[in-house]
Enzyme design. Structure first.
Site, PDB file in Angstrom:
ATOM      1  N   LYS A 183       0.814  -1.224   0.000  1.00  0.00           N
ATOM      2  CA  LYS A 183       0.000   0.000   0.000  1.00  0.00           C
ATOM      3  C   LYS A 183       0.844   1.269   0.000  1.00  0.00           C
ATOM      4  CE  LYS A 183      -2.611  -0.616   3.576  1.00  0.00           C
ATOM      5  NZ  LYS A 183      -1.990  -0.061   4.620  1.00  0.00           N
ATOM      6  N   ARG A 220      -8.851   2.437  10.260  1.00  0.00           N
ATOM      7  CA  ARG A 220      -8.434   1.055  10.471  1.00  0.00           C
ATOM      8  C   ARG A 220      -9.388   0.301  11.379  1.00  0.00           C
ATOM      9  NH1 ARG A 220      -2.233   1.594   9.520  1.00  0.00           N
ATOM     10  NH2 ARG A 220      -1.385  -0.328  10.342  1.00  0.00           N
ATOM     11  N   ARG A 245       9.909  -9.136   4.981  1.00  0.00           N
ATOM     12  CA  ARG A 245      10.045  -7.786   5.518  1.00  0.00           C
ATOM     13  C   ARG A 245      10.634  -7.809   6.923  1.00  0.00           C
ATOM     14  NH1 ARG A 245       4.727  -4.175   5.095  1.00  0.00           N
ATOM     15  NH2 ARG A 245       5.121  -2.785   6.808  1.00  0.00           N
ATOM     16  N   ARG A 266      12.739  -2.026  11.446  1.00  0.00           N
ATOM     17  CA  ARG A 266      11.700  -1.299  12.177  1.00  0.00           C
ATOM     18  C   ARG A 266      11.419  -2.029  13.482  1.00  0.00           C
ATOM     19  NH1 ARG A 266       6.728   0.007   8.260  1.00  0.00           N
ATOM     20  NH2 ARG A 266       5.658  -0.669  10.134  1.00  0.00           N
ATOM     21  N   ARG A 269       0.167  -7.748  14.122  1.00  0.00           N
ATOM     22  CA  ARG A 269      -0.369  -6.723  13.211  1.00  0.00           C
ATOM     23  C   ARG A 269      -1.376  -7.335  12.234  1.00  0.00           C
ATOM     24  NH1 ARG A 269       2.676  -2.207  11.551  1.00  0.00           N
ATOM     25  NH2 ARG A 269       3.000  -3.092   9.520  1.00  0.00           N
TER      26      ARG A 269
END
Ligand code: AMP
Length: 202
Positions: free
Chosen positions: A13, A88, A127, A133, A144
């Site tokens: 996204k 969200r 990722r 991160r 998540r």
């Protein structure tokens, strides 16, 4: 043009959001980026959000809603925006709808990034391995995805009921997915200048 991008973490996204915002000349407002900036600057908002982000939990609705309302009140968002990562939850979507209604405004479309579960898991694992991160450990990413499934996925039906949902296949090369997104939005007012006019070569 007022756009919302919807899709699970790992759907690509963010990359597409930057490209589309550029096409339409509208600000790309990514709530995750705003939170991360606040965390690194050590602001009050950052301190409020950090623990949730570190766990991969959603930040409470009232905190997010306030932040987005303040961002959308800035002059660059007056004529349009592309929201990436908001709303969200159904509660956020309802609140957002009210804020827009109070301004006699509305969303033009919600672009939904569809991706097969297996591909998503493959991307998410990649990722986690590549990036540093703080919220990208495998466990946190799992959380998540769970937050997405339980709290964000219902927005697909929420926006479909309102006739706003436009789904695209987000499994593909970056350029390919951008073209699908442009095609899905091509009929909207203020359409992207670079968007193909009815079947231009790729
Ligand atoms: P993102 O970069 O969009 O994946 O966002 C990173 C993190 O910021 C999320 O895992 C949440 O903790 C928080 N966040 C971003 N946007 C929202 C939102 N609309 N509602 C709740 N939490 C959010």
């Amino acid at each position: 043009m007022r756009l919302v991008l919807l899709g699970p973490p790992g759907a690509g996204k963010g990359t597409q959001a930057a490209r589309l915002a550029d096409d339409y000349g509208i600000p790309h407002i990514a709530t995750g980026d705003i939170f991360r900036a606040n965390v690194s600057e050590g602001t009050e908002l950052g301190q409020e959000a950090q623990a949730y982000m570190d766990r991969g939990d959603l930040v409470p609705d009232d905190v997010v809603n306030r932040m987005v309302a303040a961002r959308l009140a800035e002059p660059d968002a007056a004529d349009g925006f592309l929201l990436d990562g908001y709303p969200r939850t159904v509660a956020q979507a309802e609140q957002f709808e009210q804020v827009l209604e109070a301004q006699s405004s509305a969303i033009d479309a919600v672009l939904f990034f569809q991706i097969p579960q297996a591909e998503l898991e493959r991307r998410v694992a990649g990722r986690a391995a590549e990036q540093s991160r703080s919220d990208d450990s495998v466990e946190v990413l799992g959380n998540r995805l769970n937050e997405y499934r339980t709290k964000t996925a219902p927005l697909e039906a929420f926006y479909a009921e309102r006739g706003l949902l436009r789904s695209i296949d987000a499994d593909g090369e970056i350029e390919e997915v951008t073209e699908r997104a442009r095609a899905a939005l091509a009929d909207l007012a203020g359409s992207a200048p670079q968007a193909p006019q009815g079947g231009t070569p790729r």
